[in-house]
Design a protein around this motif. Structure first.
Motif, mmCIF file in Angstrom:
data_model
loop_
_atom_site.group_PDB
_atom_site.id
_atom_site.type_symbol
_atom_site.label_atom_id
_atom_site.label_comp_id
_atom_site.label_asym_id
_atom_site.label_seq_id
_atom_site.Cartn_x
_atom_site.Cartn_y
_atom_site.Cartn_z
ATOM 1 N N VAL A 180 0.621 -1.324 -0.222
ATOM 2 C CA VAL A 180 -0.031 0.150 -0.100
ATOM 3 C C VAL A 180 0.484 0.723 0.021
ATOM 4 C CG1 VAL A 180 -1.600 1.851 1.573
ATOM 5 C CG2 VAL A 180 -2.114 -0.960 1.029
ATOM 6 N N GLY A 181 1.867 0.929 1.150
ATOM 7 C CA GLY A 181 3.202 2.700 0.851
ATOM 8 C C GLY A 181 3.879 2.275 -0.164
ATOM 9 N N ALA A 182 4.530 1.699 -1.394
ATOM 10 C CA ALA A 182 4.642 1.559 -2.292
ATOM 11 C C ALA A 182 3.872 2.648 -3.431
ATOM 12 C CB ALA A 182 5.201 -0.257 -3.018
ATOM 13 N N PHE A 183 2.289 2.339 -3.684
ATOM 14 C CA PHE A 183 2.397 2.768 -4.324
ATOM 15 C C PHE A 183 1.435 4.407 -4.116
ATOM 16 C CE2 PHE A 183 0.849 -1.700 -5.744
ATOM 17 C CZ PHE A 183 -0.202 -1.022 -6.757
ATOM 18 N N TYR A 184 1.747 5.048 -3.342
ATOM 19 C CA TYR A 184 1.957 6.107 -2.581
ATOM 20 C C TYR A 184 3.285 6.864 -3.435
ATOM 21 C CZ TYR A 184 -2.300 6.121 -0.758
ATOM 22 O OH TYR A 184 -3.668 5.812 -0.502
ATOM 23 N N ILE A 185 4.114 6.161 -3.652
ATOM 24 C CA ILE A 185 5.414 6.729 -4.154
ATOM 25 C C ILE A 185 5.292 7.764 -5.087
ATOM 26 C CG2 ILE A 185 7.984 6.073 -4.887
ATOM 27 C CD1 ILE A 185 7.813 3.224 -3.584
ATOM 28 N N PRO A 186 5.431 8.692 -5.482
ATOM 29 C CA PRO A 186 5.478 9.617 -6.665
ATOM 30 C C PRO A 186 6.722 9.352 -7.528
ATOM 31 C CG PRO A 186 6.822 11.114 -5.036
ATOM 32 C CD PRO A 186 6.341 8.976 -4.018
ATOM 33 N N ASP A 187 5.842 9.430 -9.163
ATOM 34 C CA ASP A 187 6.944 8.655 -9.856
ATOM 35 C C ASP A 187 8.533 9.677 -10.018
ATOM 36 O OD1 ASP A 187 4.322 8.944 -12.312
ATOM 37 O OD2 ASP A 187 5.360 7.697 -11.325
ATOM 38 N N GLY A 188 8.310 11.118 -10.211
ATOM 39 C CA GLY A 188 9.692 11.815 -10.512
ATOM 40 C C GLY A 188 10.969 10.714 -11.408
ATOM 41 N N ALA A 189 11.919 10.749 -10.211
ATOM 42 C CA ALA A 189 13.023 9.457 -10.816
ATOM 43 C C ALA A 189 13.002 8.311 -9.979
ATOM 44 C CB ALA A 189 14.190 10.106 -10.332
ATOM 45 N N PHE A 190 11.555 7.661 -9.555
ATOM 46 C CA PHE A 190 11.394 6.342 -9.238
ATOM 47 C C PHE A 190 11.859 5.127 -9.872
ATOM 48 C CE2 PHE A 190 8.751 2.965 -8.044
ATOM 49 C CZ PHE A 190 9.640 2.519 -8.024
ATOM 50 N N THR A 191 10.626 5.003 -11.063
ATOM 51 C CA THR A 191 10.824 4.476 -12.510
ATOM 52 C C THR A 191 12.181 4.604 -12.889
ATOM 53 O OG1 THR A 191 8.641 5.341 -12.717
ATOM 54 C CG2 THR A 191 9.682 3.865 -14.550
ATOM 55 N N SER A 192 12.761 5.371 -13.385
ATOM 56 C CA SER A 192 14.224 5.192 -14.090
ATOM 57 C C SER A 192 15.729 4.563 -12.902
ATOM 58 C CB SER A 192 14.452 6.243 -14.255
ATOM 59 O OG SER A 192 13.661 7.777 -15.349
ATOM 60 N N VAL A 193 15.594 5.262 -12.011
ATOM 61 C CA VAL A 193 16.325 4.603 -10.801
ATOM 62 C C VAL A 193 15.697 2.991 -10.759
ATOM 63 C CG1 VAL A 193 17.295 4.684 -8.502
ATOM 64 C CG2 VAL A 193 16.536 6.479 -9.899
ATOM 65 N N TRP A 194 14.709 2.767 -10.206
ATOM 66 C CA TRP A 194 14.282 1.247 -10.204
ATOM 67 C C TRP A 194 14.550 0.456 -11.151
ATOM 68 C CZ3 TRP A 194 14.250 -1.042 -5.712
ATOM 69 C CH2 TRP A 194 13.471 -2.335 -5.813
ATOM 70 N N PHE A 195 14.163 0.992 -12.753
ATOM 71 C CA PHE A 195 14.728 -0.080 -13.830
ATOM 72 C C PHE A 195 15.823 -0.053 -13.330
ATOM 73 C CE2 PHE A 195 16.514 -0.577 -18.059
ATOM 74 C CZ PHE A 195 15.774 -0.880 -18.191
ATOM 75 N N TYR A 196 16.821 0.691 -12.734
ATOM 76 C CA TYR A 196 18.452 -0.167 -13.218
ATOM 77 C C TYR A 196 18.458 -1.270 -11.835
ATOM 78 C CZ TYR A 196 19.712 3.661 -16.867
ATOM 79 O OH TYR A 196 19.863 3.811 -18.017
ATOM 80 N N PHE A 197 17.403 -0.749 -11.237
ATOM 81 C CA PHE A 197 18.213 -2.053 -10.036
ATOM 82 C C PHE A 197 17.089 -3.497 -10.691
ATOM 83 C CE2 PHE A 197 18.713 1.602 -6.588
ATOM 84 C CZ PHE A 197 18.801 0.675 -5.449
ATOM 85 N N GLY A 198 16.795 -3.043 -11.009
ATOM 86 C CA GLY A 198 15.492 -4.510 -11.501
ATOM 87 C C GLY A 198 16.392 -5.375 -12.666
ATOM 88 N N VAL A 199 17.648 -4.452 -13.312
ATOM 89 C CA VAL A 199 18.419 -4.360 -14.570
ATOM 90 C C VAL A 199 19.609 -6.147 -13.493
ATOM 91 C CG1 VAL A 199 20.118 -3.899 -16.124
ATOM 92 C CG2 VAL A 199 17.764 -3.219 -16.309
ATOM 93 N N VAL A 200 20.375 -4.996 -12.724
ATOM 94 C CA VAL A 200 20.979 -5.931 -12.320
ATOM 95 C C VAL A 200 20.278 -7.108 -11.632
ATOM 96 C CG1 VAL A 200 22.768 -4.988 -9.738
ATOM 97 C CG2 VAL A 200 22.090 -3.829 -11.970
#
Length: 458
Positions: free
Chosen positions: A151-171
């Motif tokens: 539930v808390g994760a769905f309140y994370i603002p977009d901003g740089a989250f998607t771009s940064v989390w993409f690289y976490f996902g890649v690694v």
């Protein structure tokens, strides 16, 4: 419950029902019903944590179904203000890529959940450690923790989250692919040893025939797949990258297949053969196919899907969901490998050492007592030592959560304007490098006894 709902319910069963409900807050053994076979406490705990991962995966899959994706904007706070960073609105269309955003946040929640338990379980040596009770019990509260993080994760603002989390996902995905390769190599060696042992003990030629048939099927499938890759993912003029990548992996597969049957390798590895090489070859071709499906050039990738900010899709053929064939195969492999991690310890000491899983003898007495008594319950097999590294197990599930997050989103990411979702070359090279790493790892399992003659690789 004790008879798995096989008998009629009577008032005396109410006490048993309350006892079973209370077990949701207790230890894993309580969750077994009377018709279930006796099982190790460690195995039940791993399966339940894996169930949490599969539950999160199911929720992610539901969220990328087109009909559900269109309704996600109704979630409180998921769209409104989702593009704000430090209170500054970035004017991002909240209707863009809602399924993609939901899967990323679900992946973040599962990764955070398993990271939390990985940290809590550092250096747990046996079930006598108080933290082992947290690992093996309190399942209802664990579920609440996972729901709360989600539930808390769905309140994370977009901003740089998607771009940064993409690289976490890649690694994370790259590391999980390597774990898949270790498990696949171990499975291939165990499979070959089992069938050759059966053939030797029974003097039956049918086992050898089965080995030959399976090996032929794997190689025939690989050859057919390579031809299709050349046909659909290359062109006579251009698409140089695809041609080079397919050719390199084809040559490497031929090399490892030839090395696996060299006389010196056969002498050092009695069970080495083409069955293992054919399975590794087939998996390598799959990873190559998955990589080519991420090539961001439309002429060289007929399955490329580009989504604009309105959510429409353009491709050579209309695509209505995120799903494509490589993603479906990847999901199946993910399920099998995750279950493999949860229920099995390797037959090879070297793999157990690498995966930090080694069955201890602590539960032998408890297992014998359970068999003799005829009771169906979970027994504690970790009183003298854990049978798997708790922290490493949770880190594996964390990497699995990142891998499935990237698989369900096809490794796509939004551009800087957050209006177009495209496939980056990063995904292509990560997958190709993982295939090379897997082939080198398998090659090492073949030559290691020759390079290190003093080590025991039996």
């Amino acid at each position: 419950l004790g008879t798995c709902f096989g008998a009629s319910f009577n008032p005396s069963d109410m006490g048993m029902l309350l006892l079973q409900v209370s077990c949701l807050c207790g230890s894993a053994p309580c969750l077994l019903c009377g018709c279930c076979p006796s099982a190790k406490n460690s195995t039940i705990s791993r399966l339940l944590f894996t169930f949490f991962l599969f539950l999160g995966t199911l929720v992610s899959i539901i969220m990328i179904i087109p009909g559900v994706e269109k309704e996600l904007h109704k979630l409180p706070g998921f769209c409104e203000g989702s593009g704000s960073v430090l209170g500054v609105q970035t004017h991002v269309d909240c209707g863009s890529f809602l399924g993609h955003k939901a899967v990323y946040r679900m992946g973040f929640a599962m990764a955070a959940f398993f990271f939390l338990f990985a940290m809590i379980m550092v250096c747990v040596r046996s079930s006598k450690d108080p933290r082992a009770a947290v690992q093996n019990g309190f399942w209802f509260f664990k579920f609440l923790v996972l729901v709360g993080i989600t539930v808390g994760a769905f309140y994370i603002p977009d901003g740089a989250f998607t771009s940064v989390w993409f690289y976490f996902g890649v690694v994370g995905s790259f590391l999980f692919i390597l774990i898949q390769l270790v498990l696949l190599i171990d499975f291939a060696h165990s499979w070959s040893q089992l069938w050759l042992r059966n053939a030797g003990e029974s003097n039956a030629k049918g086992w050898y025939a089965a080995l030959c048939v399976i090996t032929f099927i794997f190689y025939a499938t690989s050859i057919a797949a390579i031809v299709l890759l050349y046909v659909y993912y290359t062109k006579p003029e251009g698409c140089t990258e695809g041609k080079v990548l397919i050719s390199i992996n084809l040559i490497l597969c031929l090399i490892v297949s030839a090395v696996s049957i060299l006389p010196k390798i056969q002498d050092a590895q009695l069970h080495s053969g083409l069955l293992q090489a054919s399975l590794i070859t087939l998996y390598t071709i799959y990873v190559t196919w998955s990589a080519l499906a991420n090539v961001p050039t439309q002429t060289c990738n007929p399955t490329l899907l580009v989504r604009n900010s309105t959510g429409s899709a353009t491709a050579t053929q209309p695509l209505t969901t995120w799903w494509d064939a490589p993603s479906i195969v990847g999901l199946i492999i993910f399920i099998l490998c995750t279950l493999f991690i949860s229920v099995r310890s390797s037959d090879h000491p070297q793999v157990n050492k690498l995966m930090l899983t080694e069955e201890s003898a602590a539960g032998v007495g408890s297992e014998a007592a359970a068999v003799e008594s005829g009771l169906h319950h979970a027994y504690d097999n970790e009183q003298d030592g854990v049978s798997y590294n708790y922290t490493f197990f949770h880190l594996c599930l964390l990497l699995a959560a990142l891998y499935i997050m990237m698989t369900l989103t096809n490794w796509y990411r939004p551009d800087e304007s957050l209006r177009v979702l495209t496939s980056p070359w990063t995904a292509v090279w990560v997958k190709i490098c993982s295939s090379w790493a897997g082939l080198l790892l398998y090659l090492w399992t073949l030559v290691a006894p020759l390079v290190l003659p003093d080590r025991d690789f039996s």
